[in-house]
Design a protein around this motif. Sequence first.
Motif, mmCIF file in Angstrom:
data_model
loop_
_atom_site.group_PDB
_atom_site.id
_atom_site.type_symbol
_atom_site.label_atom_id
_atom_site.label_comp_id
_atom_site.label_asym_id
_atom_site.label_seq_id
_atom_site.Cartn_x
_atom_site.Cartn_y
_atom_site.Cartn_z
ATOM 1 N N LEU A 72 0.817 -1.228 0.000
ATOM 2 C CA LEU A 72 0.000 0.000 0.000
ATOM 3 C C LEU A 72 0.845 1.270 0.000
ATOM 4 N N ASN A 73 2.127 1.122 0.327
ATOM 5 C CA ASN A 73 2.979 2.317 0.443
ATOM 6 C C ASN A 73 4.063 2.382 -0.630
ATOM 7 N N GLY A 74 3.735 1.840 -1.812
ATOM 8 C CA GLY A 74 4.575 2.106 -2.979
ATOM 9 C C GLY A 74 5.554 1.023 -3.373
ATOM 10 N N TRP A 75 5.550 -0.126 -2.675
ATOM 11 C CA TRP A 75 6.490 -1.202 -3.019
ATOM 12 C C TRP A 75 5.817 -2.162 -3.992
ATOM 13 N N GLU A 76 6.595 -2.659 -4.956
ATOM 14 C CA GLU A 76 6.015 -3.464 -6.045
ATOM 15 C C GLU A 76 5.819 -4.929 -5.657
ATOM 16 N N ASN A 77 6.777 -5.479 -4.907
ATOM 17 C CA ASN A 77 6.705 -6.883 -4.476
ATOM 18 C C ASN A 77 6.918 -6.922 -2.969
ATOM 19 N N ALA A 78 6.200 -7.785 -2.287
ATOM 20 C CA ALA A 78 6.387 -7.872 -0.832
ATOM 21 C C ALA A 78 6.142 -9.292 -0.347
ATOM 22 N N HIS A 79 6.929 -9.694 0.655
ATOM 23 C CA HIS A 79 6.823 -11.026 1.263
ATOM 24 C C HIS A 79 6.893 -10.861 2.781
ATOM 25 N N ALA A 80 6.295 -11.804 3.496
ATOM 26 C CA ALA A 80 6.408 -11.813 4.962
ATOM 27 C C ALA A 80 6.337 -13.262 5.438
ATOM 28 N N ILE A 81 7.332 -13.680 6.217
ATOM 29 C CA ILE A 81 7.307 -15.038 6.778
ATOM 30 C C ILE A 81 7.703 -14.989 8.254
ATOM 31 N N ASP A 82 7.139 -15.918 9.035
ATOM 32 C CA ASP A 82 7.484 -15.900 10.461
ATOM 33 C C ASP A 82 8.868 -16.502 10.676
ATOM 34 N N MET A 83 9.419 -16.250 11.856
ATOM 35 C CA MET A 83 10.814 -16.620 12.114
ATOM 36 C C MET A 83 11.023 -18.121 12.272
ATOM 37 N N MET A 84 9.947 -18.865 12.530
ATOM 38 C CA MET A 84 10.083 -20.331 12.570
ATOM 39 C C MET A 84 10.397 -20.835 11.168
ATOM 40 N N LYS A 85 9.739 -20.221 10.180
ATOM 41 C CA LYS A 85 9.986 -20.592 8.777
ATOM 42 C C LYS A 85 11.397 -20.167 8.365
ATOM 43 N N VAL A 86 11.832 -18.985 8.818
ATOM 44 C CA VAL A 86 13.195 -18.518 8.526
ATOM 45 C C VAL A 86 14.203 -19.505 9.114
#
Length: 329
Positions: free
Chosen positions: A265-279
Amino acid sequence: MAAAARGPLPAAGPDEADEAVRGTCEDASVCKRFAVSVGYWEDPYIQCFVRQAKERKAPEINRGYYARVHGVSYLLKAFLKKTECNCQIVNLGAGMDTLFWRLKDENLLPRKYFEVDFPMIVARKIHNIKSKPPLSKPIIESHSGDSLLIDSHSLDSSHYSIVGADLRFSSDLEEKLKKHNLDVHLPTLLIAECVLVYMTPQQSANLLKWAASTFPVAMFINYEQVNMTDRFGQIMIENLQRRQCNLAGVEVCRSLEAQRERLLLNGWENAHAIDMMKVYSSLPQADVKRIEELEFLDEKELFEQLMQHYCICWASKDSSNLGLADITF
């Protein structure tokens, strides 16, 4: 973990709240130094900034910091590879972070590395740099051109710059960075670790929007809390409130989708989010096995809960087609 607070907690005033946020910088640095002393990762510079912890930190905290440091580092190195280090890094709310020195040791310095934090934290960091040769020498060695600019609230060399500014005011931030030769046309990586959560949703949106509109080729890495509406999240919030530490932006930390949405919503074209267990599960498993043998972890369930309440989010915009959208774990 402390029990839930009984009754409403008194609200902190703005100065008290900022002081509590500054205190989190010390906490994080002490935790990192302890994890380093146990052998979770190598960092010969953290001891120049912070005392050794008076008491042991729990294994789940040490593993959490291991995942945080290695998770951010993984994305950062992927960005450096895509840009061939022909880029700049802006570390927002950098605190006593030692990343500049570690990148220099690995011969991975970008064209310029900027750090921004509260003027009070910056003054302390500059004092440490000036008084400790292991910190000052790499800056002097990598400096070329005119004399080094240094005063109590800023330091500027050809490859490293540290600026005292309030991230809630992006026009002031941009002005100070440009004085230190920020190049908006250079691919730029911005890093924020447990920073946006202490700003109101509007303030963090303004910062993200400023970054997306200022740099045509950029990536933003954000590490902070997530899934904060469940019981475990509420206890985390109450524990911080008891220290007058208000999570002003916790509303955006309700889910991974909300984190991702804020970036888009603030101008970025691609975005991802994963929790730290997955990291943690995505990190090189031979090294994960090594660190799991350092200490016995009794509270496996607590560790998993903690890791499910922190996340790494990253977003990019890439008018030069460097392949930033392909960066992932």
